[in-house]
Design a protein around this motif. Sequence first.
Motif, mmCIF file in Angstrom:
data_model
loop_
_atom_site.group_PDB
_atom_site.id
_atom_site.type_symbol
_atom_site.label_atom_id
_atom_site.label_comp_id
_atom_site.label_asym_id
_atom_site.label_seq_id
_atom_site.Cartn_x
_atom_site.Cartn_y
_atom_site.Cartn_z
ATOM 1 N N LYS A 108 -47.615 20.236 32.139
ATOM 2 C CA LYS A 108 -46.537 20.493 33.094
ATOM 3 C C LYS A 108 -46.833 19.820 34.442
ATOM 4 C CE LYS A 108 -45.569 24.388 35.711
ATOM 5 N NZ LYS A 108 -45.659 25.864 35.788
ATOM 6 N N HIS A 109 -48.048 19.987 34.914
ATOM 7 C CA HIS A 109 -48.386 19.418 36.220
ATOM 8 C C HIS A 109 -48.568 17.902 36.143
ATOM 9 C CE1 HIS A 109 -48.422 23.273 38.069
ATOM 10 N NE2 HIS A 109 -49.265 23.738 37.165
ATOM 11 N N ALA A 110 -49.030 17.409 35.007
ATOM 12 C CA ALA A 110 -49.137 15.949 34.831
ATOM 13 C C ALA A 110 -47.736 15.343 34.936
ATOM 14 C CB ALA A 110 -49.787 15.624 33.494
ATOM 15 N N LYS A 111 -46.784 15.962 34.263
ATOM 16 C CA LYS A 111 -45.395 15.504 34.293
ATOM 17 C C LYS A 111 -44.880 15.489 35.739
ATOM 18 C CE LYS A 111 -43.530 16.955 30.558
ATOM 19 N NZ LYS A 111 -43.748 18.051 29.822
ATOM 20 N N ASN A 112 -45.116 16.590 36.448
ATOM 21 C CA ASN A 112 -44.640 16.701 37.834
ATOM 22 C C ASN A 112 -45.249 15.666 38.759
ATOM 23 O OD1 ASN A 112 -43.071 18.821 37.093
ATOM 24 N ND2 ASN A 112 -44.478 20.420 37.804
ATOM 25 N N THR A 113 -46.472 15.213 38.425
ATOM 26 C CA THR A 113 -47.126 14.242 39.304
ATOM 27 C C THR A 113 -47.058 12.828 38.730
ATOM 28 O OG1 THR A 113 -49.128 15.218 38.353
ATOM 29 C CG2 THR A 113 -48.802 15.544 40.686
ATOM 30 N N ASN A 114 -46.260 12.648 37.674
ATOM 31 C CA ASN A 114 -46.126 11.323 37.054
ATOM 32 C C ASN A 114 -47.470 10.729 36.661
ATOM 33 O OD1 ASN A 114 -43.379 10.796 36.944
ATOM 34 N ND2 ASN A 114 -43.352 10.510 39.168
ATOM 35 N N LYS A 115 -48.282 11.557 36.036
ATOM 36 C CA LYS A 115 -49.615 11.105 35.664
ATOM 37 C C LYS A 115 -49.780 11.381 34.175
ATOM 38 C CE LYS A 115 -54.411 12.136 37.050
ATOM 39 N NZ LYS A 115 -55.236 12.744 38.093
ATOM 40 N N VAL A 116 -50.358 10.457 33.451
ATOM 41 C CA VAL A 116 -50.729 10.759 32.071
ATOM 42 C C VAL A 116 -52.204 11.143 32.112
ATOM 43 C CG1 VAL A 116 -50.950 9.905 29.726
ATOM 44 C CG2 VAL A 116 -49.000 9.217 31.107
ATOM 45 N N LEU A 117 -52.485 12.348 31.676
ATOM 46 C CA LEU A 117 -53.824 12.893 31.846
ATOM 47 C C LEU A 117 -54.618 12.807 30.535
ATOM 48 C CD1 LEU A 117 -55.664 14.516 33.873
ATOM 49 C CD2 LEU A 117 -54.800 16.566 32.742
ATOM 50 N N SER A 118 -55.817 12.271 30.624
ATOM 51 C CA SER A 118 -56.693 12.210 29.447
ATOM 52 C C SER A 118 -57.482 13.503 29.327
ATOM 53 C CB SER A 118 -57.664 11.037 29.577
ATOM 54 O OG SER A 118 -56.955 9.829 29.523
ATOM 55 N N ILE A 119 -57.559 14.002 28.127
ATOM 56 C CA ILE A 119 -58.304 15.245 27.891
ATOM 57 C C ILE A 119 -59.228 15.103 26.685
ATOM 58 C CG2 ILE A 119 -56.451 16.694 28.873
ATOM 59 C CD1 ILE A 119 -55.803 17.555 25.947
ATOM 60 N N LEU A 120 -60.253 15.940 26.684
ATOM 61 C CA LEU A 120 -61.111 16.105 25.518
ATOM 62 C C LEU A 120 -60.938 17.541 25.046
ATOM 63 C CD1 LEU A 120 -64.493 14.539 26.756
ATOM 64 C CD2 LEU A 120 -62.672 13.388 25.530
ATOM 65 N N ILE A 121 -61.127 17.761 23.770
ATOM 66 C CA ILE A 121 -61.103 19.116 23.236
ATOM 67 C C ILE A 121 -62.542 19.616 23.183
ATOM 68 C CG2 ILE A 121 -60.459 20.577 21.275
ATOM 69 C CD1 ILE A 121 -58.065 19.193 22.692
ATOM 70 N N GLN A 122 -62.785 20.750 23.821
ATOM 71 C CA GLN A 122 -64.138 21.324 23.775
ATOM 72 C C GLN A 122 -64.297 22.149 22.502
ATOM 73 O OE1 GLN A 122 -65.393 23.705 27.134
ATOM 74 N NE2 GLN A 122 -67.443 24.012 26.251
ATOM 75 N N VAL A 123 -65.287 21.776 21.721
ATOM 76 C CA VAL A 123 -65.539 22.442 20.445
ATOM 77 C C VAL A 123 -66.839 23.243 20.540
ATOM 78 C CG1 VAL A 123 -65.784 22.114 17.947
ATOM 79 C CG2 VAL A 123 -64.399 20.511 19.268
ATOM 80 N N ASN A 124 -66.770 24.471 20.121
ATOM 81 C CA ASN A 124 -67.947 25.350 20.131
ATOM 82 C C ASN A 124 -68.663 25.213 18.785
ATOM 83 O OD1 ASN A 124 -69.796 27.407 20.402
ATOM 84 N ND2 ASN A 124 -68.293 29.003 20.864
ATOM 85 N N VAL A 125 -69.452 24.135 18.656
ATOM 86 C CA VAL A 125 -70.097 23.874 17.369
ATOM 87 C C VAL A 125 -71.169 24.911 17.036
ATOM 88 C CG1 VAL A 125 -69.653 21.403 17.095
ATOM 89 C CG2 VAL A 125 -71.590 22.154 18.476
#
Length: 228
Positions: A108-125
Amino acid sequence: MLSTNFDRVRQAVKEAALAAGRSIDSIKLVAVSKRMSLERIQQAVDCGHMLFGENRIQEATQKIPLLAPELHWHFIGTLQSNKAKLAVELFDVIETVDRLKIAQALDKHAKNTNKVLSILIQVNVGGEQQKSGVSPQDTEKLIRSIAQTTDLRIIGLMTMPPYHPDPELSRPYFRELKELAAVLANKNLFFDNTHIELSMGMSGDYLVAIEEGATLIRVGTALFGPRG
Ligand SMILES: *Cc1c(COP(=O)(O)O)cnc(C)c1O
Protein backbone atom coordinates in the motif's frame (compact mmCIF):
# COMPACT_ATOMS: atom_id res chain seq x y z
CA MET A 1 40.54 0.15 13.05
CA LEU A 2 37.40 -0.13 11.02
CA SER A 3 39.28 -0.21 7.71
CA THR A 4 41.28 -3.21 8.94
CA ASN A 5 38.05 -5.05 9.73
CA PHE A 6 36.57 -4.23 6.34
CA ASP A 7 39.74 -5.35 4.58
CA ARG A 8 39.81 -8.57 6.58
CA VAL A 9 36.17 -9.47 5.90
CA ARG A 10 36.38 -8.51 2.21
CA GLN A 11 39.46 -10.68 1.81
CA ALA A 12 37.80 -13.62 3.58
CA VAL A 13 34.70 -13.26 1.38
CA LYS A 14 36.86 -13.21 -1.71
CA GLU A 15 38.75 -16.34 -0.69
CA ALA A 16 35.57 -18.21 0.25
CA ALA A 17 33.96 -17.24 -3.06
CA LEU A 18 37.00 -18.39 -4.99
CA ALA A 19 37.19 -21.68 -3.09
CA ALA A 20 33.50 -22.28 -3.77
CA GLY A 21 33.94 -21.51 -7.46
CA ARG A 22 31.67 -18.50 -7.21
CA SER A 23 32.05 -15.04 -8.64
CA ILE A 24 32.88 -12.41 -6.03
CA ASP A 25 30.19 -10.18 -7.59
CA SER A 26 27.54 -12.74 -6.65
CA ILE A 27 28.01 -11.96 -2.94
CA LYS A 28 26.99 -8.68 -1.34
CA LEU A 29 28.16 -7.68 2.11
CA VAL A 30 25.42 -6.04 4.16
CA ALA A 31 27.20 -4.17 6.95
CA VAL A 32 24.86 -4.43 9.94
CA SER A 33 25.11 -1.00 11.56
CA LYS A 34 22.44 -1.42 14.25
CA ARG A 35 23.34 0.44 17.44
CA MET A 36 26.33 2.02 15.69
CA SER A 37 26.62 5.81 15.72
CA LEU A 38 26.44 8.02 12.65
CA GLU A 39 30.17 8.66 13.00
CA ARG A 40 30.91 4.95 12.97
CA ILE A 41 28.74 4.40 9.90
CA GLN A 42 30.39 7.35 8.17
CA GLN A 43 33.77 5.71 8.82
CA ALA A 44 32.50 2.61 7.02
CA VAL A 45 31.34 4.79 4.14
CA ASP A 46 34.85 6.27 4.09
CA CYS A 47 36.14 2.69 3.65
CA GLY A 48 34.11 2.61 0.45
CA HIS A 49 31.13 0.74 1.84
CA MET A 50 27.63 1.55 0.55
CA LEU A 51 25.28 -1.22 1.75
CA PHE A 52 24.00 -1.33 5.31
CA GLY A 53 21.45 -3.20 7.42
CA GLU A 54 19.34 -1.85 10.28
CA ASN A 55 16.85 -3.69 12.46
CA ARG A 56 14.79 -0.91 14.08
CA ILE A 57 12.67 1.64 12.26
CA GLN A 58 12.91 4.16 15.08
CA GLU A 59 16.69 4.06 15.02
CA ALA A 60 16.81 4.08 11.21
CA THR A 61 14.75 7.31 11.02
CA GLN A 62 17.42 8.98 13.14
CA LYS A 63 20.30 7.78 11.00
CA ILE A 64 19.47 7.12 7.36
CA PRO A 65 18.24 10.64 6.41
CA LEU A 66 21.45 12.13 7.81
CA LEU A 67 23.75 10.01 5.67
CA ALA A 68 24.52 10.18 1.94
CA PRO A 69 21.46 9.45 -0.23
CA GLU A 70 23.52 7.09 -2.45
CA LEU A 71 23.78 4.52 0.33
CA HIS A 72 21.66 1.35 0.19
CA TRP A 73 19.73 0.12 3.19
CA HIS A 74 18.23 -3.28 4.02
CA PHE A 75 15.76 -3.72 6.84
CA ILE A 76 16.56 -6.89 8.80
CA GLY A 77 14.39 -6.57 11.92
CA THR A 78 10.86 -7.41 12.93
CA LEU A 79 8.43 -5.11 11.17
CA GLN A 80 5.07 -3.93 12.47
CA SER A 81 2.35 -2.78 10.08
CA ASN A 82 2.18 0.66 11.67
CA LYS A 83 5.84 1.21 10.72
CA ALA A 84 5.42 0.05 7.12
CA LYS A 85 5.19 3.57 5.71
CA LEU A 86 8.53 4.58 7.25
CA ALA A 87 10.08 1.28 6.19
CA VAL A 88 9.11 1.94 2.56
CA GLU A 89 10.49 5.47 2.71
CA LEU A 90 13.79 4.50 4.31
CA PHE A 91 14.77 1.12 2.90
CA ASP A 92 15.61 -0.35 -0.49
CA VAL A 93 14.96 -3.94 0.55
CA ILE A 94 12.87 -5.39 3.38
CA GLU A 95 14.47 -8.75 4.19
CA THR A 96 12.04 -9.90 6.84
CA VAL A 97 8.57 -10.28 5.36
CA ASP A 98 6.92 -13.27 7.00
CA ARG A 99 3.18 -12.55 6.89
CA LEU A 100 0.67 -11.38 4.34
CA LYS A 101 -0.47 -8.50 6.51
CA ILE A 102 2.98 -6.90 6.51
CA ALA A 103 3.32 -7.44 2.77
CA GLN A 104 -0.03 -5.74 2.18
CA ALA A 105 0.94 -2.77 4.34
CA LEU A 106 4.26 -2.41 2.48
CA ASP A 107 2.48 -2.74 -0.86
CA LYS A 108 0.00 0.00 0.00
CA HIS A 109 2.71 2.47 0.95
CA ALA A 110 4.92 1.48 -2.00
CA LYS A 111 2.00 2.29 -4.29
CA ASN A 112 1.43 5.64 -2.56
CA THR A 113 5.09 6.58 -2.97
CA ASN A 114 5.40 5.28 -6.55
CA LYS A 115 8.10 2.87 -5.52
CA VAL A 116 8.48 -0.78 -6.39
CA LEU A 117 9.82 -2.36 -3.24
CA SER A 118 12.06 -5.43 -3.19
CA ILE A 119 11.43 -7.89 -0.41
CA LEU A 120 12.79 -11.17 0.89
CA ILE A 121 10.71 -13.77 2.67
CA GLN A 122 12.10 -14.62 6.09
CA VAL A 123 11.99 -18.36 6.64
CA ASN A 124 12.32 -19.91 10.08
CA VAL A 125 14.33 -22.96 9.02
CA GLY A 126 15.22 -23.84 12.60
CA GLY A 127 11.59 -23.92 13.66
CA GLU A 128 12.43 -21.97 16.81
CA GLN A 129 9.36 -20.71 18.66
CA GLN A 130 10.86 -17.34 19.55
CA LYS A 131 12.14 -16.52 16.05
CA SER A 132 10.29 -14.68 13.32
CA GLY A 133 9.86 -16.20 9.91
CA VAL A 134 7.38 -18.34 8.06
CA SER A 135 7.86 -22.11 8.31
CA PRO A 136 9.42 -23.81 5.28
CA GLN A 137 6.13 -25.68 4.66
CA ASP A 138 4.09 -22.47 4.58
CA THR A 139 6.51 -20.44 2.46
CA GLU A 140 4.97 -21.33 -0.91
CA LYS A 141 1.50 -20.43 0.28
CA LEU A 142 2.71 -17.08 1.64
CA ILE A 143 4.51 -16.22 -1.59
CA ARG A 144 1.44 -17.13 -3.62
CA SER A 145 -0.72 -14.85 -1.51
CA ILE A 146 1.81 -12.00 -1.72
CA ALA A 147 1.81 -12.40 -5.50
CA GLN A 148 -1.62 -10.71 -5.44
CA THR A 149 0.05 -7.43 -4.47
CA THR A 150 1.19 -5.07 -7.23
CA ASP A 151 4.14 -3.05 -6.00
CA LEU A 152 6.35 -5.65 -4.33
CA ARG A 153 9.06 -7.77 -5.90
CA ILE A 154 9.89 -10.99 -4.12
CA ILE A 155 13.59 -11.31 -4.89
CA GLY A 156 14.55 -14.14 -2.54
CA LEU A 157 14.65 -15.71 0.91
CA MET A 158 16.33 -14.80 4.19
CA THR A 159 17.04 -16.88 7.27
CA MET A 160 18.66 -16.77 10.67
CA PRO A 161 19.39 -20.28 11.94
CA PRO A 162 19.56 -21.18 15.64
CA TYR A 163 22.66 -19.61 17.15
CA HIS A 164 25.59 -21.87 17.78
CA PRO A 165 29.30 -21.03 18.15
CA ASP A 166 30.23 -23.78 15.69
CA PRO A 167 29.43 -22.44 12.18
CA GLU A 168 29.29 -25.97 10.79
CA LEU A 169 26.01 -26.40 12.64
CA SER A 170 24.50 -23.60 10.53
CA ARG A 171 25.29 -25.42 7.30
CA PRO A 172 22.23 -27.73 7.16
CA TYR A 173 19.95 -24.71 7.65
CA PHE A 174 21.66 -22.73 4.90
CA ARG A 175 21.39 -25.75 2.64
CA GLU A 176 17.72 -26.14 3.45
CA LEU A 177 17.06 -22.49 2.55
CA LYS A 178 18.82 -22.90 -0.77
CA GLU A 179 16.91 -26.08 -1.58
CA LEU A 180 13.62 -24.41 -0.70
CA ALA A 181 14.51 -21.48 -2.98
CA ALA A 182 15.23 -23.91 -5.83
CA VAL A 183 11.87 -25.63 -5.41
CA LEU A 184 10.05 -22.29 -5.41
CA ALA A 185 12.05 -21.00 -8.38
CA ASN A 186 10.98 -24.09 -10.32
CA LYS A 187 7.43 -22.92 -9.79
CA ASN A 188 8.35 -19.42 -10.98
CA LEU A 189 7.45 -17.82 -7.69
CA PHE A 190 10.19 -15.17 -7.61
CA PHE A 191 10.59 -11.90 -9.46
CA ASP A 192 13.62 -13.30 -11.30
CA ASN A 193 13.74 -17.08 -11.09
CA THR A 194 17.22 -17.23 -12.60
CA HIS A 195 18.66 -15.00 -9.92
CA ILE A 196 17.39 -15.55 -6.39
CA GLU A 197 18.79 -13.67 -3.44
CA LEU A 198 19.67 -15.81 -0.42
CA SER A 199 20.35 -13.72 2.67
CA MET A 200 22.13 -15.97 5.15
CA GLY A 201 25.25 -15.86 7.27
CA MET A 202 26.37 -13.47 10.03
CA SER A 203 29.74 -12.71 11.64
CA GLY A 204 30.15 -16.23 13.00
CA ASP A 205 29.09 -18.24 9.98
CA TYR A 206 29.25 -16.14 6.81
CA LEU A 207 32.01 -18.24 5.27
CA VAL A 208 29.90 -21.38 5.55
CA ALA A 209 26.96 -19.41 4.15
CA ILE A 210 29.01 -18.42 1.10
CA GLU A 211 29.92 -22.07 0.54
CA GLU A 212 26.22 -22.86 0.63
CA GLY A 213 25.23 -20.16 -1.84
CA ALA A 214 24.52 -16.97 0.12
CA THR A 215 24.20 -13.88 -2.09
CA LEU A 216 23.70 -11.50 0.84
CA ILE A 217 25.67 -11.88 4.06
CA ARG A 218 24.67 -9.74 7.04
CA VAL A 219 27.77 -8.96 9.06
CA GLY A 220 27.88 -6.66 12.09
CA THR A 221 30.35 -7.55 14.82
CA ALA A 222 33.16 -8.69 12.50
CA LEU A 223 33.09 -5.23 10.87
CA PHE A 224 32.14 -2.83 13.65
CA GLY A 225 33.25 -4.74 16.73
CA PRO A 226 31.00 -5.65 19.65
CA ARG A 227 27.80 -3.65 20.15
CA GLY A 228 27.93 -1.81 23.48
C1 LIG B 1 22.44 -8.25 14.33
C2 LIG B 1 22.06 -9.04 13.13
C3 LIG B 1 23.05 -9.53 12.25
C4 LIG B 1 24.54 -9.32 12.46
O1 LIG B 1 25.00 -10.07 13.52
P1 LIG B 1 26.58 -10.19 13.84
O2 LIG B 1 26.70 -11.46 14.57
O3 LIG B 1 26.94 -8.99 14.64
O4 LIG B 1 27.28 -10.21 12.53
C5 LIG B 1 22.62 -10.23 11.14
N1 LIG B 1 21.32 -10.45 10.90
C6 LIG B 1 20.36 -10.00 11.71
C7 LIG B 1 18.93 -10.29 11.37
C8 LIG B 1 20.69 -9.29 12.85
O5 LIG B 1 19.72 -8.85 13.66
